[in-house]
Design a protein around this motif. Structure first.
Motif, PDB file in Angstrom:
ATOM      1  N   GLU A  61       0.806  -1.223   0.000  1.00  0.00           N
ATOM      2  CA  GLU A  61       0.000   0.000   0.000  1.00  0.00           C
ATOM      3  C   GLU A  61       0.838   1.272   0.000  1.00  0.00           C
ATOM      4  N   ASN A  62       2.134   1.158   0.234  1.00  0.00           N
ATOM      5  CA  ASN A  62       3.003   2.326   0.208  1.00  0.00           C
ATOM      6  C   ASN A  62       3.521   2.648  -1.193  1.00  0.00           C
ATOM      7  N   VAL A  63       3.405   1.707  -2.109  1.00  0.00           N
ATOM      8  CA  VAL A  63       3.968   1.895  -3.449  1.00  0.00           C
ATOM      9  C   VAL A  63       3.252   2.989  -4.244  1.00  0.00           C
ATOM     10  N   PRO A  64       1.918   3.072  -4.245  1.00  0.00           N
ATOM     11  CA  PRO A  64       1.267   4.114  -5.053  1.00  0.00           C
ATOM     12  C   PRO A  64       1.769   5.524  -4.762  1.00  0.00           C
ATOM     13  N   ASP A  65       1.912   5.884  -3.491  1.00  0.00           N
ATOM     14  CA  ASP A  65       2.432   7.217  -3.152  1.00  0.00           C
ATOM     15  C   ASP A  65       3.843   7.404  -3.709  1.00  0.00           C
ATOM     16  N   ARG A  66       4.647   6.347  -3.620  1.00  0.00           N
ATOM     17  CA  ARG A  66       6.031   6.458  -4.097  1.00  0.00           C
ATOM     18  C   ARG A  66       6.082   6.612  -5.608  1.00  0.00           C
ATOM     19  N   LEU A  67       5.239   5.884  -6.350  1.00  0.00           N
ATOM     20  CA  LEU A  67       5.240   6.003  -7.815  1.00  0.00           C
ATOM     21  C   LEU A  67       4.945   7.432  -8.246  1.00  0.00           C
ATOM     22  N   VAL A  68       3.946   8.032  -7.619  1.00  0.00           N
ATOM     23  CA  VAL A  68       3.588   9.412  -7.956  1.00  0.00           C
ATOM     24  C   VAL A  68       4.695  10.363  -7.541  1.00  0.00           C
ATOM     25  N   ALA A  69       5.267  10.139  -6.348  1.00  0.00           N
ATOM     26  CA  ALA A  69       6.340  11.014  -5.868  1.00  0.00           C
ATOM     27  C   ALA A  69       7.552  10.955  -6.793  1.00  0.00           C
ATOM     28  N   GLU A  70       7.906   9.766  -7.272  1.00  0.00           N
ATOM     29  CA  GLU A  70       9.047   9.632  -8.178  1.00  0.00           C
ATOM     30  C   GLU A  70       8.767  10.318  -9.516  1.00  0.00           C
ATOM     31  N   THR A  71       7.523  10.238  -9.961  1.00  0.00           N
ATOM     32  CA  THR A  71       7.145  10.907 -11.207  1.00  0.00           C
ATOM     33  C   THR A  71       7.269  12.422 -11.068  1.00  0.00           C
ATOM     34  N   VAL A  72       6.741  12.955  -9.977  1.00  0.00           N
ATOM     35  CA  VAL A  72       6.801  14.410  -9.742  1.00  0.00           C
ATOM     36  C   VAL A  72       8.240  14.861  -9.523  1.00  0.00           C
ATOM     37  N   GLN A  73       9.022  14.042  -8.855  1.00  0.00           N
ATOM     38  CA  GLN A  73      10.422  14.393  -8.629  1.00  0.00           C
ATOM     39  C   GLN A  73      11.176  14.487  -9.953  1.00  0.00           C
ATOM     40  N   ALA A  74      10.862  13.580 -10.879  1.00  0.00           N
ATOM     41  CA  ALA A  74      11.568  13.553 -12.164  1.00  0.00           C
ATOM     42  C   ALA A  74      11.113  14.666 -13.100  1.00  0.00           C
ATOM     43  N   PHE A  75       9.821  15.006 -13.053  1.00  0.00           N
ATOM     44  CA  PHE A  75       9.274  15.923 -14.054  1.00  0.00           C
ATOM     45  C   PHE A  75       8.681  17.210 -13.481  1.00  0.00           C
ATOM     46  N   GLY A  76       8.511  17.262 -12.177  1.00  0.00           N
ATOM     47  CA  GLY A  76       7.954  18.467 -11.564  1.00  0.00           C
ATOM     48  C   GLY A  76       6.450  18.553 -11.585  1.00  0.00           C
ATOM     49  N   ARG A  77       5.771  17.528 -12.116  1.00  0.00           N
ATOM     50  CA  ARG A  77       4.325  17.564 -12.248  1.00  0.00           C
ATOM     51  C   ARG A  77       3.819  16.171 -12.651  1.00  0.00           C
ATOM     52  N   ILE A  78       2.504  15.993 -12.591  1.00  0.00           N
ATOM     53  CA  ILE A  78       1.853  14.819 -13.175  1.00  0.00           C
ATOM     54  C   ILE A  78       0.516  15.273 -13.724  1.00  0.00           C
ATOM     55  N   ASP A  79       0.303  15.069 -15.009  1.00  0.00           N
ATOM     56  CA  ASP A  79      -0.913  15.529 -15.673  1.00  0.00           C
ATOM     57  C   ASP A  79      -1.898  14.401 -15.964  1.00  0.00           C
ATOM     58  N   ILE A  80      -1.362  13.200 -16.168  1.00  0.00           N
ATOM     59  CA  ILE A  80      -2.198  12.057 -16.536  1.00  0.00           C
ATOM     60  C   ILE A  80      -1.770  10.852 -15.716  1.00  0.00           C
ATOM     61  N   LEU A  81      -2.738  10.175 -15.134  1.00  0.00           N
ATOM     62  CA  LEU A  81      -2.517   8.874 -14.505  1.00  0.00           C
ATOM     63  C   LEU A  81      -3.425   7.868 -15.178  1.00  0.00           C
ATOM     64  N   VAL A  82      -2.858   6.761 -15.632  1.00  0.00           N
ATOM     65  CA  VAL A  82      -3.659   5.663 -16.171  1.00  0.00           C
ATOM     66  C   VAL A  82      -3.428   4.450 -15.283  1.00  0.00           C
ATOM     67  N   ASN A  83      -4.478   4.016 -14.614  1.00  0.00           N
ATOM     68  CA  ASN A  83      -4.409   2.833 -13.755  1.00  0.00           C
ATOM     69  C   ASN A  83      -4.656   1.589 -14.602  1.00  0.00           C
ATOM     70  N   SER A  84      -3.576   1.072 -15.177  1.00  0.00           N
ATOM     71  CA  SER A  84      -3.684  -0.060 -16.097  1.00  0.00           C
ATOM     72  C   SER A  84      -3.287  -1.389 -15.473  1.00  0.00           C
ATOM     73  N   ALA A  85      -2.567  -1.364 -14.372  1.00  0.00           N
ATOM     74  CA  ALA A  85      -2.088  -2.599 -13.748  1.00  0.00           C
ATOM     75  C   ALA A  85      -3.265  -3.424 -13.225  1.00  0.00           C
ATOM     76  N   ALA A  86      -3.224  -4.720 -13.487  1.00  0.00           N
ATOM     77  CA  ALA A  86      -4.284  -5.609 -13.012  1.00  0.00           C
ATOM     78  C   ALA A  86      -3.797  -7.050 -13.087  1.00  0.00           C
ATOM     79  N   ILE A  87      -4.441  -7.910 -12.316  1.00  0.00           N
ATOM     80  CA  ILE A  87      -4.183  -9.342 -12.390  1.00  0.00           C
ATOM     81  C   ILE A  87      -5.487 -10.063 -12.678  1.00  0.00           C
ATOM     82  N   TRP A  88      -5.398 -11.189 -13.351  1.00  0.00           N
ATOM     83  CA  TRP A  88      -6.567 -12.034 -13.578  1.00  0.00           C
ATOM     84  C   TRP A  88      -6.088 -13.426 -13.951  1.00  0.00           C
ATOM     85  N   SER A  89      -6.822 -14.418 -13.491  1.00  0.00           N
ATOM     86  CA  SER A  89      -6.493 -15.807 -13.785  1.00  0.00           C
ATOM     87  C   SER A  89      -7.713 -16.643 -13.469  1.00  0.00           C
ATOM     88  N   PRO A  90      -8.054 -17.604 -14.323  1.00  0.00           N
ATOM     89  CA  PRO A  90      -9.234 -18.425 -14.054  1.00  0.00           C
ATOM     90  C   PRO A  90      -9.058 -19.305 -12.822  1.00  0.00           C
TER      91      PRO A  90
END
Length: 268
Positions: A76-105
């Motif tokens: 649960e700590n990873v989402p905050d870090r992903l955004v923080a690393e993005t902002v640190q690298a670029f100074g902003r975040i304009d678009i977030l796409v939540n594409s990660a998912a798992i599925w298996s029968p």
């Protein structure tokens, strides 16, 4: 219609796409946004080497800056870090796409509570936490930002052996609307929408006969492409008057009853 550059007041909007390390839909979304001059933050958990190679290709092909963020979305700590690393690298975040998912029968009798919990942790809770972290940053930006969640067309017509998976994806629809309402109170230029893909990018082990059956289950008579989803992401990020919707990108699969199940109209 406004462009991404006009919406976000910059020549190079910044986009974070979770689950974009492997060559699946998330990667196609990242490449498409890069072609629109967005700086890109890829995300990978197990596909880190693939993500690093993709980052180099994106920078070479499109001339935009690209970073790789890593981590399991079960933490649960990873989402905050992903955004923080993005902002640190670029100074902003304009678009977030939540594409990660798992599925298996999994057969219905074999579903465990821990399996259902894992689906919710990755498919639902992580998307919420990523959206919250991005939304807090977007609220500080005059131009706000766009969040796009990836759901599933089949939440309205579930198929067998995925009873553990579908509750987690069904939650995405309600979460999208709730996040749209919540984040607009912080900055009315923040928009949250959802895409519900249909059959796109079939697995390599799908047989030709199965692929034909899947294609015939759509109104357009074919399987879609990851680029169809990527283009829908572009639309939702560009159209600044669309907020809180769930958009099926499924070739009509969600409204079509294949295999002769349609009810004929009596004209007599």
């Amino acid at each position: 219609m406004t462009t991404l550059q006009e919406n976000y007041h910059t020549d190079n909007p910044v986009a974070l796409i979770t689950g974009s390390g492997a060559p699946r839909v998330g990667r196609a979304i990242a490449q498409h946004l890069a072609s629109l001059n967005c700086h890109i933050a890829l995300h990978a958990n197990t596909s880190v080497d693939e993500a690093n190679a993709a980052a180099k290709d994106i920078e070479s092909d499109y001339g935009v800056k690209t970073i790789v963020t890593t981590g399991s979305l079960e933490d649960e700590n990873v989402p905050d870090r992903l955004v923080a690393e993005t902002v640190q690298a670029f100074g902003r975040i304009d678009i977030l796409v939540n594409s990660a998912a798992i599925w298996s029968p999994t057969s219905f009798e074999e579903i465990t509570a821990s399996e259902i919990q894992r689906y919710f942790n990755i498919n639902t809770l992580a998307s919420f936490l990523c959206a919250r972290a991005a939304g807090v940053q977007m609220a500080k930006q005059t131009c706000g930002g766009s969040i796009v969640n990836i759901g599933d067309w089949a939440t309205v017509r579930p198929y067998l052996e995925h009873a553990a998976y579908f509750p987690s994806k069904g939650s995405i629809e309600v979460m999208t609307r709730s996040l749209a309402v919540e984040l607009a109170q912080y900055n009315e230029s923040i928009r949250v929408n959802c895409i519900q893909p249909g059959p796109v990018m079939l697995a390599d082990d799908v047989s030709d006969s199965k692929a034909k059956t899947i294609a015939s289950s759509t109104l357009v008579g074919r399987v879609g492409k990851a680029e169809n989803v990527a283009h829908a992401v572009q639309f939702l990020c560009e159209n600044d008057f669309v907020n809180g919707i769930c958009l099926p990108v499924d070739g009509g699969r969600s409204i079509f009853a294949p295999d002769g199940m349609q009810v004929g109209m009596n004209t007599g």
